[in-house]
Design a protein around this motif. Structure first.
Motif, PDB file in Angstrom:
ATOM      1  N   GLU A  93       0.820  -1.290   0.048  1.00  0.00           N
ATOM      2  CA  GLU A  93       0.084   0.005   0.064  1.00  0.00           C
ATOM      3  C   GLU A  93       0.965   1.212   0.019  1.00  0.00           C
ATOM      4  O   GLU A  93       0.620   2.150  -0.801  1.00  0.00           O
ATOM      5  CB  GLU A  93      -0.987   0.086   1.262  1.00  0.00           C
ATOM      6  N   PHE A  94       2.018   1.369   0.776  1.00  0.00           N
ATOM      7  CA  PHE A  94       2.662   2.391   0.884  1.00  0.00           C
ATOM      8  C   PHE A  94       3.775   2.723  -0.370  1.00  0.00           C
ATOM      9  O   PHE A  94       4.162   3.718  -0.520  1.00  0.00           O
ATOM     10  CB  PHE A  94       3.639   2.344   2.295  1.00  0.00           C
ATOM     11  N   GLN A  95       4.080   1.737  -0.898  1.00  0.00           N
ATOM     12  CA  GLN A  95       4.892   1.557  -1.854  1.00  0.00           C
ATOM     13  C   GLN A  95       4.476   2.651  -3.149  1.00  0.00           C
ATOM     14  O   GLN A  95       5.238   3.107  -4.095  1.00  0.00           O
ATOM     15  CB  GLN A  95       5.075   0.353  -2.684  1.00  0.00           C
ATOM     16  N   ASN A  96       3.338   2.817  -3.364  1.00  0.00           N
ATOM     17  CA  ASN A  96       2.430   3.893  -4.219  1.00  0.00           C
ATOM     18  C   ASN A  96       3.219   5.228  -3.700  1.00  0.00           C
ATOM     19  O   ASN A  96       2.879   6.201  -4.565  1.00  0.00           O
ATOM     20  CB  ASN A  96       1.080   3.694  -4.524  1.00  0.00           C
ATOM     21  N   ASN A  97       3.449   5.330  -2.467  1.00  0.00           N
ATOM     22  CA  ASN A  97       3.745   6.718  -2.102  1.00  0.00           C
ATOM     23  C   ASN A  97       5.172   7.154  -1.418  1.00  0.00           C
ATOM     24  O   ASN A  97       5.512   8.087  -1.068  1.00  0.00           O
ATOM     25  CB  ASN A  97       2.744   7.126  -0.740  1.00  0.00           C
ATOM     26  N   MET A  98       6.079   5.969  -1.773  1.00  0.00           N
ATOM     27  CA  MET A  98       7.388   5.977  -1.100  1.00  0.00           C
ATOM     28  C   MET A  98       8.149   7.059  -1.761  1.00  0.00           C
ATOM     29  O   MET A  98       9.156   7.550  -0.890  1.00  0.00           O
ATOM     30  CB  MET A  98       7.925   4.613  -1.228  1.00  0.00           C
ATOM     31  N   PHE A  99       7.926   7.579  -2.867  1.00  0.00           N
ATOM     32  CA  PHE A  99       8.749   8.664  -3.478  1.00  0.00           C
ATOM     33  C   PHE A  99       8.067   9.964  -3.367  1.00  0.00           C
ATOM     34  O   PHE A  99       8.872  10.925  -3.812  1.00  0.00           O
ATOM     35  CB  PHE A  99       8.820   8.297  -4.993  1.00  0.00           C
ATOM     36  N   ASP A 100       7.224  10.077  -2.454  1.00  0.00           N
ATOM     37  CA  ASP A 100       6.559  11.420  -2.300  1.00  0.00           C
ATOM     38  C   ASP A 100       7.108  12.213  -1.093  1.00  0.00           C
ATOM     39  O   ASP A 100       7.751  11.309  -0.127  1.00  0.00           O
ATOM     40  CB  ASP A 100       5.109  11.446  -1.712  1.00  0.00           C
ATOM     41  N   ALA A 101       7.444  13.367  -1.386  1.00  0.00           N
ATOM     42  CA  ALA A 101       8.077  14.345  -0.150  1.00  0.00           C
ATOM     43  C   ALA A 101       7.292  14.044   1.029  1.00  0.00           C
ATOM     44  O   ALA A 101       6.011  14.266   1.187  1.00  0.00           O
ATOM     45  CB  ALA A 101       8.374  15.739  -0.740  1.00  0.00           C
ATOM     46  N   TYR A 102       8.163  14.134   2.408  1.00  0.00           N
ATOM     47  CA  TYR A 102       7.548  14.100   3.546  1.00  0.00           C
ATOM     48  C   TYR A 102       6.609  12.879   3.803  1.00  0.00           C
ATOM     49  O   TYR A 102       5.638  13.037   4.774  1.00  0.00           O
ATOM     50  CB  TYR A 102       6.837  15.539   3.844  1.00  0.00           C
ATOM     51  N   THR A 103       6.695  11.858   3.279  1.00  0.00           N
ATOM     52  CA  THR A 103       5.988  10.664   3.664  1.00  0.00           C
ATOM     53  C   THR A 103       6.714   9.691   4.262  1.00  0.00           C
ATOM     54  O   THR A 103       7.872   9.348   3.834  1.00  0.00           O
ATOM     55  CB  THR A 103       5.259  10.123   2.216  1.00  0.00           C
ATOM     56  N   GLN A 104       6.147   8.948   5.165  1.00  0.00           N
ATOM     57  CA  GLN A 104       6.871   7.591   5.797  1.00  0.00           C
ATOM     58  C   GLN A 104       5.847   6.874   6.167  1.00  0.00           C
ATOM     59  O   GLN A 104       4.653   7.114   6.537  1.00  0.00           O
ATOM     60  CB  GLN A 104       7.581   8.393   7.173  1.00  0.00           C
ATOM     61  N   GLU A 105       6.337   5.624   6.265  1.00  0.00           N
ATOM     62  CA  GLU A 105       5.283   4.575   6.641  1.00  0.00           C
ATOM     63  C   GLU A 105       5.115   4.237   8.029  1.00  0.00           C
ATOM     64  O   GLU A 105       4.362   3.697   8.655  1.00  0.00           O
ATOM     65  CB  GLU A 105       5.676   3.135   6.022  1.00  0.00           C
ATOM     66  N   ASN A 106       5.938   5.081   8.847  1.00  0.00           N
ATOM     67  CA  ASN A 106       6.045   4.975  10.388  1.00  0.00           C
ATOM     68  C   ASN A 106       5.999   3.466  10.851  1.00  0.00           C
ATOM     69  O   ASN A 106       5.180   3.329  11.930  1.00  0.00           O
ATOM     70  CB  ASN A 106       4.785   5.528  10.774  1.00  0.00           C
ATOM     71  N   ARG A 107       7.000   2.738  10.407  1.00  0.00           N
ATOM     72  CA  ARG A 107       7.122   1.654  11.065  1.00  0.00           C
ATOM     73  C   ARG A 107       8.732   1.279  11.548  1.00  0.00           C
ATOM     74  O   ARG A 107       9.381   0.532  10.861  1.00  0.00           O
ATOM     75  CB  ARG A 107       6.973   0.322   9.888  1.00  0.00           C
TER      76      ARG A 107
END
Length: 149
Positions: A87-101
């Protein structure tokens, strides 16, 4: 890379392996932005260290081949860390995003590592590919090409 990576790896009891397949190249100078290259590799290796638990391994390999007046480089960093969810892989190159794990409390970041790496790679005509699975780890492949001086 070793200067910053080894102390962190030792502190976390992570085995860090590096394999370079560039000894056959005869060219000592290439034209490119080495500051960008260092920042890209720093960000990717730092993420591997940050998201890998104690007692795991990180493998770094580099290949460089000359072709048509250019040197094509491929760097692969693989870890046995916590991985990135589908789910997070779609956003992993966006600025200021973290999966928080997070694995370690010291490893908090701003969510800019992969974003910056991708932006810099685009500026120099390179690419980044990430393959990851939760609890299995991540493989990041960076490709770059430079003119031979």
């Amino acid at each position: 890379m070793k200067a910053f990576a080894e102390p962190i790896a030792e502190k976390k009891n992570i085995e860090l392996y590096a394999d370079e397949n560039i000894s056959s190249l005869k060219y000592s100078e290439v034209v490119g932005n080495m500051l960008y290259v260092k920042r890209i590799l720093y960000n990717v290796v730092h993420n591997a260290l940050k998201y890998s638990p104690e007692g795991t391994e990180i493998h770094c390999s580099a290949e460089a081949k000359a072709h048509g007046g250019r040197i094509n480089c491929k760097v692969k960093i693989s870890d046995e860390g916590i991985g990135i969810s589908q789910e997070f892989q779609n956003n992993m190159f966006d600025a200021y995003t973290q999966e928080n794990r997070q694995v370690d409390p010291w490893a908090n970041g701003q969510g800019l590592g992969l974003y910056v790496a991708k932006q810099l790679l685009e500026k120099i005509g390179g690419t980044i590919a990430v393959y990851s699975a939760v609890d299995l780890g991540t493989i990041v492949t960076v490709t770059m090409s430079f003119d031979i001086a």
